[in-house]
Design a protein around this motif. Sequence first.
Motif, PDB file in Angstrom:
ATOM      1  N   LYS B  69       4.900   2.126   6.049  1.00 25.45           N
ATOM      2  CA  LYS B  69       5.480   3.286   5.368  1.00 25.45           C
ATOM      3  C   LYS B  69       6.784   3.689   6.060  1.00 25.45           C
ATOM      4  O   LYS B  69       7.791   3.956   5.412  1.00 25.45           O
ATOM      5  CB  LYS B  69       4.505   4.469   5.434  1.00 25.45           C
ATOM      6  N   THR B  72       9.476   0.808   5.398  1.00 19.92           N
ATOM      7  CA  THR B  72      10.015   0.752   4.029  1.00 19.92           C
ATOM      8  C   THR B  72      10.906   1.934   3.730  1.00 19.92           C
ATOM      9  O   THR B  72      11.698   1.908   2.797  1.00 19.92           O
ATOM     10  CB  THR B  72       8.912   0.664   2.964  1.00 19.92           C
ATOM     11  N   PHE B  76      13.868  -1.174   2.032  1.00 21.63           N
ATOM     12  CA  PHE B  76      12.849  -1.382   1.021  1.00 21.63           C
ATOM     13  C   PHE B  76      12.455  -2.839   0.920  1.00 21.63           C
ATOM     14  O   PHE B  76      13.244  -3.676   0.542  1.00 21.63           O
ATOM     15  CB  PHE B  76      13.342  -0.859  -0.330  1.00 21.63           C
ATOM     16  N   PRO B  78       8.869  -5.485  -0.150  1.00 22.46           N
ATOM     17  CA  PRO B  78       7.519  -5.482  -0.728  1.00 22.46           C
ATOM     18  C   PRO B  78       6.452  -5.629   0.367  1.00 22.46           C
ATOM     19  O   PRO B  78       6.670  -6.338   1.345  1.00 22.46           O
ATOM     20  CB  PRO B  78       7.508  -6.666  -1.673  1.00 22.46           C
ATOM     21  N   CYS B  95      -0.942   3.634  -2.761  1.00 29.23           N
ATOM     22  CA  CYS B  95      -0.152   3.940  -3.964  1.00 29.23           C
ATOM     23  C   CYS B  95       1.100   4.706  -3.572  1.00 29.23           C
ATOM     24  O   CYS B  95       2.196   4.435  -4.059  1.00 29.23           O
ATOM     25  CB  CYS B  95      -0.973   4.764  -4.940  1.00 29.23           C
ATOM     26  N   ASP B  96       0.902   5.701  -2.686  1.00 32.13           N
ATOM     27  CA  ASP B  96       2.040   6.520  -2.274  1.00 32.13           C
ATOM     28  C   ASP B  96       3.090   5.687  -1.537  1.00 32.13           C
ATOM     29  O   ASP B  96       4.281   5.981  -1.590  1.00 32.13           O
ATOM     30  CB  ASP B  96       1.553   7.655  -1.360  1.00 32.13           C
ATOM     31  N   GLN B  98       3.984   2.765  -2.118  1.00 27.28           N
ATOM     32  CA  GLN B  98       4.566   1.743  -3.014  1.00 27.28           C
ATOM     33  C   GLN B  98       4.219   0.324  -2.565  1.00 27.28           C
ATOM     34  O   GLN B  98       5.068  -0.562  -2.489  1.00 27.28           O
ATOM     35  CB  GLN B  98       6.069   1.919  -3.115  1.00 27.28           C
ATOM     36  N   PHE B 100       2.705  -3.294  -3.016  1.00 29.43           N
ATOM     37  CA  PHE B 100       2.770  -4.137  -4.215  1.00 29.43           C
ATOM     38  C   PHE B 100       1.453  -4.807  -4.546  1.00 29.43           C
ATOM     39  O   PHE B 100       1.242  -5.215  -5.667  1.00 29.43           O
ATOM     40  CB  PHE B 100       3.886  -5.181  -4.059  1.00 29.43           C
ATOM     41  N   ARG B 122       7.535  -8.894  -8.871  1.00 30.20           N
ATOM     42  CA  ARG B 122       7.657  -7.465  -9.177  1.00 30.20           C
ATOM     43  C   ARG B 122       8.799  -6.846  -8.382  1.00 30.20           C
ATOM     44  O   ARG B 122       9.558  -6.053  -8.901  1.00 30.20           O
ATOM     45  CB  ARG B 122       6.353  -6.735  -8.826  1.00 30.20           C
ATOM     46  N   PHE B 126      11.982  -5.109  -9.805  1.00 34.01           N
ATOM     47  CA  PHE B 126      12.234  -3.757  -9.318  1.00 34.01           C
ATOM     48  C   PHE B 126      13.670  -3.633  -8.825  1.00 34.01           C
ATOM     49  O   PHE B 126      14.378  -2.699  -9.183  1.00 34.01           O
ATOM     50  CB  PHE B 126      11.254  -3.506  -8.166  1.00 34.01           C
ATOM     51  N   ARG B 130      16.758  -1.614 -10.306  1.00 32.08           N
ATOM     52  CA  ARG B 130      17.470  -0.665  -9.470  1.00 32.08           C
ATOM     53  C   ARG B 130      18.977  -0.874  -9.570  1.00 32.08           C
ATOM     54  O   ARG B 130      19.751   0.078  -9.691  1.00 32.08           O
ATOM     55  CB  ARG B 130      17.028  -0.823  -8.003  1.00 32.08           C
TER      56      ARG B 130
END
Lengths: 720, 196
Positions: B69, B72, B76, B78, B95-96, B98, B100, B122, B126, B130
Amino acid sequence: MLRRFLRYFVPLVIVVAAVVWTVYRADSEARLAELERAEEKYVALAAESLAHDFRAVIADLLLLADASSLRRALETDPPGDVADAAGEFQNVAQRKQVYDQIRFLDLEGDEIIRVNFDGRQASIVPAEDLQSKVDRYYFHETMKLDPGTVFVSPFDLNVEDGRIEEPYKPTVRFATPVMGPDGRRRGILVLNYLGTSMLRRFARLDVDSIGQAMLVNARGYWLYAGDKTMEWAFMFPERRDVRFADRHPAAWQAALDGDSGQVRSDDGLFTFETVKPLGHATADDQPSRLVSLAPASPGYTWHVISRVSPDLLSAHLLGVRSKALALSGLLLIATAGGSWALARYSLARERSERALRESEARFRQMADSIAEVFWLSTPDRRTLRYVSPAFADIWGRPAESLDAAAALWEESILASDRAAYETALRSVGTVDEFSSEYRIRRSDGEVRWIWDHGFAVRDAGGRISGYAGIAEDVTPLKEAQEKALQSERLAAIGEAMAGLAHESRNALQRSQACLEMLQSRVATQPEAVKLLARIRAAVEDLHHLHERVRCYAAPIQLRRDDCDLRLVWDRACRDALACAGERPVRIQPHPATGPPPCTRCYADPHAVGQVFRNVLENALDPELDTSPARDAVEVNVGWNVTTWRHEPALMITISDNGPGLDPALRERIFEPFFTTKARGTGLGMAISRRIVEAHGGSISASNGHARGLTVEIVLPKGAV
Amino acid sequence: MSRSLRILIADDELDVREYFNELLADLGHEVVGSAATGSELLRECRSRQPDLIITDVRMPDGDGLTAVKQYTAERFVPVILVTAFMDQEILQEACDAQVFAYLVKPIGRPQLESAVAIAWQRFEQFESLRREAANLRQALSDRKLIERAKGILMKQAQLDEEAAFRRLQKLAREENKKLAQIAEMIITAHRAFDAE
């Protein structure tokens, strides 16, 4: 309330009236006696006074007759200077004030000395006014007497010039012969004694008396009556019949019969005393002949009488009566108040008694109806005073008596629990509260848990007078507790299992990792690859088992929704059929007996689907079927709307045509890790039961009507 | 798989790290680093700048989720979570963050292969989205500038809209500058005059 009041008031009033009457009677008797004593005293005093008066007069008369001044005057014949004697006479008349006249008459009956007393002043009558009394009876009578003898005239009204003098002058003439110094008879001395003052004194004596004082002469005429019209009647020819003797004959007779006494009649209270003012030696009542001190002279007898008229008598007792009346009034009020209070008290008491009876009845009703045994005992708890009928239900046998109940009670306690019971009883008698838990063996052999709880009952002095308590059959509670304990234990095991399952994933991951790496190393050796595949399968089985255990042990979280369970069933059937072997399967509904019931339910469709799958898997599992005769698996499902725990519920009956289950095993299929299959975790039905019970429903197994196993699932319809 | 990825792995079990190493190499990826603890993971990430991170959740010295966390947020990339634990709390955190992909142990080659492929796919989608969004935002802001400059020209030079736009294009060509730059200059100049 009024009736109750009267019930107390009337008898009380009677009692009070009787008491008041008695007191009144006693009081009035006392008053009367007091009165009688007062009257007697008066009469005696009056009589004594009269006698005394007469004695004094006679003494005066004899003294004057022998007076030295008179003797000096009589030294000569005819008498010389009588002035000294007249002066002495005047002196005596003035002093005594009771003598109307004091006279000296000579042998011819001529007045020689005369002193008149007009009520205030005594005066000597001049010689020219002196009269001759030679024709008067008292002169002749006295002249006949011996010296020292006294003539006493009858007591009557003074007559002057042939007419009764007015106002009446009641008079008694006392006369005695007068002798000269030489011893010769020279004349007589006459004292006109004024009865008025005597009578006045007589009347005044009645200090304590309330009666009418009377003086009655021997012939029954009033000399004094307090009423002028009745006095001296014998002096007046027209009133000759006005006599005490005629008016009050009974009293008169009593007065004649005795010297003194009292008589009560309708005429009133008469108190009398006979007076013989001239002594007692007189028997004859001829007054004109009476000569004092002469034994043969006729009697001179009066009767002093006091009369208390009935009116006066009652007036005298009026005080007593009004006192009694006041007393009665007070007592009446007090009685009324008391009766009222009593009535109130008795009403309150009756009410409280009724309340007590009612409360006792309620207690009985309660004691009779409660499932617990209610008991009362002595302070040592060994002897029972009361035991409620529930005893027979719990102990399984009625007791004929309280002693029998106490004996049965102690006998039935299990030997292993007796120590606990005895320990609890050891403190009894001093403690406020005790409780003990023990098992009993009923007469039918059944063992029950009893929770016995007693409370001390204390008397007014604070001492323990006994115990009251409740003995309760807590067997279901105990069982529930044990069950709860078991499920707690299970939950702990479940938690441990969940943790184990989690942790095993890491280990499994490592074996998986190593296996794969190994596989890549030995890819060229077919034998090794085969072995690896078998290891992998074993690891997977282990993983699967762990997941099932975790699933069983993890808390069930239902996601309930309004769903049609028939659709859930259909999907479960499809899933099950997909896994079924090559044997033909027929799944069909029970023959419908009515319109199809509503199969909607507020339930978790996935969880219920799992239950259906588990049941179906067992039904379709070829391993369970040992009967070769069966060519097709038949599963019947029935849907019914029923009531479960007072709520509408859906009952799903799933039966197969398999071999069924032995009754002893039927209930055990819901136990975790119980399985009849060679392969299987033994958790399918246990999880199913957990899911169904989480829905508030029930699942049970039985052998069907024909053959095979029937599983019955009841699910409350919930908010649909 | 068209592209070889630079992957960083983290797990407290040596067996698992080795397995991932071998498996990912076999799948054509490069394992640029491996970590056994949370802090190691963060340090390795910062020095290796991986394309993708595969990490366990529970490790000694801080958990993997917190480390990724944190990373990232800086850069950013995956992330694929591989864990023996599956509960709502971790899932929500994942989930929070992000994440993958979320794989529950035990996993084998197929699970990992597909998860890496899908996650990368993905991530690329993504990223392209972006970029597209960034371009669109730029285009939109350019458009706003051009419209304002056009408005200024129309007003000042008494031109109609088409003529004004053509003048702007002409200026851009002559100055060899972007249309938006020219527009910005006009707006700035106009503000200079208009300030009075």
